[in-house]
Enzyme design. Structure first.
Site, short mmCIF file in Angstrom:
data_model
loop_
_atom_site.label_atom_id
_atom_site.label_comp_id
_atom_site.label_asym_id
_atom_site.label_seq_id
_atom_site.Cartn_x
_atom_site.Cartn_y
_atom_site.Cartn_z
N GLY A 8 0.86 -1.18 0.00
CA GLY A 8 0.00 0.00 0.00
C GLY A 8 0.89 1.22 0.00
N SER A 9 0.27 2.37 0.20
CA SER A 9 1.06 3.60 0.11
C SER A 9 2.18 3.64 1.15
CB SER A 9 0.14 4.81 0.28
OG SER A 9 -0.66 4.64 1.44
N GLU A 36 4.00 1.41 2.18
CA GLU A 36 5.10 0.48 1.89
C GLU A 36 5.94 0.93 0.71
OE1 GLU A 36 1.85 -0.58 2.40
OE2 GLU A 36 2.47 -0.85 4.49
N HIS A 45 0.63 -4.39 4.22
CA HIS A 45 0.16 -3.03 4.37
C HIS A 45 -0.44 -2.80 5.77
CE1 HIS A 45 -1.38 0.85 3.49
NE2 HIS A 45 -2.63 0.48 3.51
N HIS A 94 -6.52 -31.90 19.57
CA HIS A 94 -7.59 -31.14 18.89
C HIS A 94 -8.93 -31.48 19.55
CE1 HIS A 94 -9.77 -30.14 14.83
NE2 HIS A 94 -10.21 -29.46 15.84
N GLU A 107 -3.65 -10.78 1.50
CA GLU A 107 -2.55 -11.01 2.45
C GLU A 107 -2.53 -12.44 2.99
OE1 GLU A 107 -4.54 -8.47 2.31
OE2 GLU A 107 -3.30 -6.66 2.17
N GLY A 160 -4.32 -25.59 11.46
CA GLY A 160 -5.67 -25.89 10.97
C GLY A 160 -6.37 -24.70 10.36
N1 TZD Z 1 -12.03 -21.03 8.63
C1 TZD Z 1 -10.70 -21.19 8.69
C2 TZD Z 1 -9.81 -20.07 8.27
N2 TZD Z 1 -10.14 -22.32 9.12
C3 TZD Z 1 -10.94 -23.35 9.51
N3 TZD Z 1 -10.33 -24.46 9.95
C4 TZD Z 1 -12.35 -23.25 9.41
C5 TZD Z 1 -12.84 -22.07 8.98
C6 TZD Z 1 -13.27 -24.36 9.85
N4 TZD Z 1 -13.20 -25.58 8.99
C7 TZD Z 1 -12.47 -26.67 9.35
O1 TZD Z 1 -11.78 -26.76 10.39
S1 TZD Z 1 -12.62 -27.93 8.22
C8 TZD Z 1 -13.66 -27.01 7.24
C9 TZD Z 1 -13.87 -25.76 7.80
C10 TZD Z 1 -14.71 -24.73 7.17
C11 TZD Z 1 -14.21 -27.59 5.98
C12 TZD Z 1 -13.23 -27.62 4.85
O2 TZD Z 1 -13.89 -28.08 3.72
P1 TZD Z 1 -13.16 -28.75 2.51
O3 TZD Z 1 -12.77 -30.19 3.02
O4 TZD Z 1 -14.16 -28.84 1.40
O5 TZD Z 1 -11.92 -28.06 2.20
P2 TZD Z 1 -13.68 -31.45 3.40
O6 TZD Z 1 -12.83 -32.60 3.01
O7 TZD Z 1 -14.97 -31.39 2.64
O8 TZD Z 1 -13.88 -31.42 4.89
#
Ligand code: TZD
Ligand code: CA
Length: 526
Positions: free
Chosen positions: A25-26, A28, A70, A280, A47, A400
């Site tokens: 952005g500006s 940077e 930015h 988890h 980002e 995750g």
């Molecule tokens: N947003 C972010 C940034 N990270 C996350 N982990 C989630 C939401 C929640 N989340 C999971 O933990 S798994 C999942 C979500 C939304 C589903 C992913 O769907 P996909 O895979 O189609 O990539 P599958 O194989 O259908 O589960």
């Protein structure tokens, strides 16, 4: 005296941080003025994708990488991606622009009011230099902290600083070199070797750090030397051991009770290069079975300090492997052969079972292919079918946080142009980092993306059952066609029907990015 900018650019050059992933952005622009020959600016359109690409690139090269964001808005967009980089211990050096010094207090537009505080929990070190003349030194600190801590760092620089004249000590950073050596001391080494030698049924748990540190083959040597079974640590983000090796027992389930169950019968669990543990699902229970002792060796002092059980030694796992192989007798365990994969499962309704897709990858792609995986419901299918025997074969979002898969694959492919790289990405995950396709197209990165379309957030459906929430809204994602989205970003794309068509497509080796969309049946992660 040269400018703060000149000294800083030269420092980055000398340290080899000349590939910059960014979205400017500006604030940077003054940093980017007159970038010397040899710098390469890799533009990302969001980002999250910028940090994901840098993360993949840094992991695959094993070196700190510069990221240019930015102010607060850009840094904020990068937060989700930074959760992954923090968990994978990726040394990203984030340099963000700031308003000119006089405009920060009055909160002019684009002032990042308390810039270090904004980023603090996610980065190992964050600062805004107290004066312009401190910028080159602070930049050096950001680079060295990232390397020493193996964690992202963050430096906010008011943009009027770059033009300022460096003071006479400014160039002193140019010759700096900061290294770490951390072999266990004599007494520690003796105790460690004794403990492992005295164990009747030791087990190894290896974390992603093992692969990140280039110790994949050393880990095999150690396991074979001890004849000990090997698990990968829970919430795995890089594969530390060949997954079809006869001593491999799989990835530990990410819950307290099942981990305890897995260790039953082992008197010593030696954890190398992993936190203890990144659980988890909350499945409470005892941490360890009666009579099982746990010993963690990690370079990550914070991970050693926060572990809820066991003893820890903060040391280089490589030095410890070397020590154990050198000092301990081997029982000379008979070596079996690598285990073959089972026949892939099949699905009805004209859909492919994910196992059929992965079997095709395994059979059709070279053995040194690197996979960046972000497909959450297909986890067990993945490990049932794949046969990964080389270092750097597997990357997964470490915290995750979705949005790593596509950008991470682009970054890994840019870092290793001679190695085949495949992104295996779900139809949900792809959306969080989709803009990385544009960067792949612009740089003509020879990346294959296998897009698994099951029309839903599959893993959340499974989690819903686990948590007793069978009726949650917002889990289906119909109406997405990634062949058209990819084409819009300049990436060639193909809808793939059957197994034979998929195998034929995979056997091709285009010199440009491409996306293969496959409609797959819904499966569960375990
Ligand atoms: N947003 C972010 C940034 N990270 C996350 N982990 C989630 C939401 C929640 N989340 C999971 O933990 S798994 C999942 C979500 C939304 C589903 C992913 O769907 P996909 O895979 O189609 O990539 P599958 O194989 O259908 O589960
Ligand atoms: Ca899906």
């Amino acid at each position: 005296m040269p400018s703060v900018r000149r000294v800083s650019h030269e420092f980055l050059q000398r340290q080899g941080l000349t590939t910059v992933f960014g979205n400017p952005g500006s604030n940077e622009l003054p940093f980017l003025a007159g970038l010397p020959e040899g710098f390469r600016y890799v533009l990302g359109l969001h980002e999250g994708a910028v940090v994901g690409m840098a993360d993949g690139y840094a992991q695959a090269t094993g070196r700190p990488v510069l990221v240019n964001l930015h102010a607060a808005s850009g840094s904020g967009n990068a937060m989700g991606a930074l959760t992954n980089a923090a968990a994978s211990r990726t040394p990203l050096v984030v340099v963000a622009g700031q308003q000119v010094r006089p405009a920060i207090g009055p909160e002019a537009n684009l002032a990042n009011v308390d810039a270090p505080a904004l980023m603090k929990p996610l980065v190992g070190w964050a600062a805004e230099p107290a004066c312009a003349q401190d910028v080159p030194r602070a930049l050096a600190q950001a680079v060295f902290e990232a390397g020493l801590q193996r964690r992202p760092t963050y430096l906010s620089v008011p943009y009027d600083d770059w033009d300022a004249e460096a003071d006479e000590n400014g160039p002193a950073v140019l010759d700096r070199r900061v290294e770490r050596a951390s072999a266990p001391g004599g007494e520690q080494a003796r105790r460690l070797a004794e403990r492992v030698a005295a164990a009747e049924r030791p087990a190894l748990v290896l974390g992603g750090d093992i692969d990140a540190a280039g110790l994949f083959d050393d880990a095999v040597r150690l396991a074979e030397h001890l004849g000990a079974p090997v698990w990968a640590a829970p919430s795995l983000f890089r594969l530390p051991f060949p997954n079809r090796h006869p001593l491999f027992r799989g990835v530990l389930p990410a819950g307290i009770a099942p981990v305890c169950e897995a260790f039953e019968g082992h008197d010593l669990v030696l954890v190398l290069g992993a936190p203890v543990f990144r659980y988890h699902e909350y499945l409470p229970g005892r941490y360890l079975p009666e009579g099982t002792r746990l010993l963690q060796v990690t370079e990550d002092a914070a991970a050693a300090a926060r572990a809820p059980m066991g003893e820890a030694l903060v040391a280089d796992p490589g030095a410890v492997i070397e020590l154990l192989v050198r000092t301990l007798d081997s029982p000379g365990a008979p070596q079996e052969r690598f285990r073959p994969a089972p026949e892939p499962r099949t699905a009805g309704d004209g859909l492919l079972h994910p196992e059929q897709v992965f079997a095709a990858l395994r059979d059709e792609l070279p053995g040194d292919t690197a996979y960046v995986v972000e497909s959450t419901s297909t986890n067990s299918s993945w490990w049932r079918q794949m046969d990964l025997r080389r270092p750097g074969s597997y990357y997964f979002p470490a915290a995750g946080g979705l949005g790593f898969g596509l950008p991470g694959a682009v970054g890994v492919a840019m870092a290793q142009p001679d190695r085949p790289v495949v992104g295996v990405v779900g139809d949900g995950s792809a959306n969080y980092g989709i803009t990385a396709l544009w960067t792949a197209a612009q740089h003509r990165v020879p990346l294959t993306v296998v897009l698994l379309r099951n029309g839903t957030y599959g893993a959340l459906r499974w989690f819903g059952e686990l948590l007793g929430v069978p009726d949650a809204p917002g889990l289906d994602i119909p109406g997405l066609d990634f062949t058209r989205i990819a084409e819009g970003y300049g990436v060639r794309a193909q809808q793939v029907g059957g197994v034979e068509e998929l195998r034929a497509a995979l056997a091709e080796r285009p010199d440009h990015p491409r996306l293969l969309q496959v409609d797959t049946a819904l499966t569960t992660p375990d």
